[in-house]
Motif scaffolding. Structure first.
Motif, PDB file in Angstrom:
ATOM      1  N   ASP A  59      58.826  40.431  61.246  1.00 55.60           N
ATOM      2  CA  ASP A  59      60.035  39.851  60.652  1.00 55.60           C
ATOM      3  C   ASP A  59      59.985  39.957  59.129  1.00 55.60           C
ATOM      4  O   ASP A  59      60.972  40.341  58.493  1.00 55.60           O
ATOM      5  CB  ASP A  59      60.192  38.397  61.088  1.00 55.60           C
ATOM      6  N   GLU A  60      58.853  39.622  58.548  1.00 55.16           N
ATOM      7  CA  GLU A  60      58.686  39.722  57.093  1.00 55.16           C
ATOM      8  C   GLU A  60      58.854  41.178  56.634  1.00 55.16           C
ATOM      9  O   GLU A  60      59.516  41.445  55.630  1.00 55.16           O
ATOM     10  CB  GLU A  60      57.315  39.193  56.694  1.00 55.16           C
ATOM     11  N   LEU A  62      60.579  43.592  58.126  1.00 56.32           N
ATOM     12  CA  LEU A  62      61.974  44.004  58.251  1.00 56.32           C
ATOM     13  C   LEU A  62      62.875  43.334  57.215  1.00 56.32           C
ATOM     14  O   LEU A  62      63.864  43.918  56.777  1.00 56.32           O
ATOM     15  CB  LEU A  62      62.484  43.706  59.663  1.00 56.32           C
ATOM     16  N   THR A  63      62.511  42.129  56.805  1.00 58.92           N
ATOM     17  CA  THR A  63      63.307  41.386  55.832  1.00 58.92           C
ATOM     18  C   THR A  63      63.040  41.832  54.395  1.00 58.92           C
ATOM     19  O   THR A  63      63.972  41.987  53.612  1.00 58.92           O
ATOM     20  CB  THR A  63      63.018  39.874  55.960  1.00 58.92           C
ATOM     21  N   THR A  64      61.760  42.054  54.070  1.00 57.72           N
ATOM     22  CA  THR A  64      61.399  42.314  52.676  1.00 57.72           C
ATOM     23  C   THR A  64      60.903  43.738  52.409  1.00 57.72           C
ATOM     24  O   THR A  64      60.758  44.123  51.263  1.00 57.72           O
ATOM     25  CB  THR A  64      60.293  41.346  52.220  1.00 57.72           C
ATOM     26  N   HIS A  67      54.730  43.282  54.382  1.00 53.28           N
ATOM     27  CA  HIS A  67      54.191  42.014  54.879  1.00 53.28           C
ATOM     28  C   HIS A  67      52.805  41.823  54.291  1.00 53.28           C
ATOM     29  O   HIS A  67      52.129  42.774  53.930  1.00 53.28           O
ATOM     30  CB  HIS A  67      54.179  41.927  56.412  1.00 53.28           C
TER      31      HIS A  67
END
Length: 82
Positions: A59-60, A62-64, A67
């Protein structure tokens, strides 16, 4: 990466491992032929108790776009935790 004792690998979101150094393969009991044949998959080698940490890292990513590194366990080819 090949000169160290630290296992390193490149991966895909689907679980595939596209490249791994010899240290990583040896720690988990796989050969380079296993890697070439697609038999080394980080999702299948991950014990269930690490699912939440993996999901958070994905998730991190894909978001930023990145990771933070984290340590985790894998299951070797023989089922032993590494």
């Amino acid at each position: 990466a090949e000169s160290g004792v630290v296992g390193l690998f490149s991966w895909t979101l689907g679980g595939g491992i596209t490249e791994a150094n010899d240290a990583f393969l040896a720690m988990l009991g796989y050969a380079r032929a296993d890697l070439a044949a697609g038999r080394v998959d980080w999702r299948r080698m991950t014990p269930p108790e690490w699912d939440a940490a993996d999901a958070a890292a994905v998730d991190e990513l894909l978001t930023t776009g990145a990771h933070r590194p984290f340590r985790k366990a894998y299951l070797g080819r023989d089922g032993r935790p590494v």
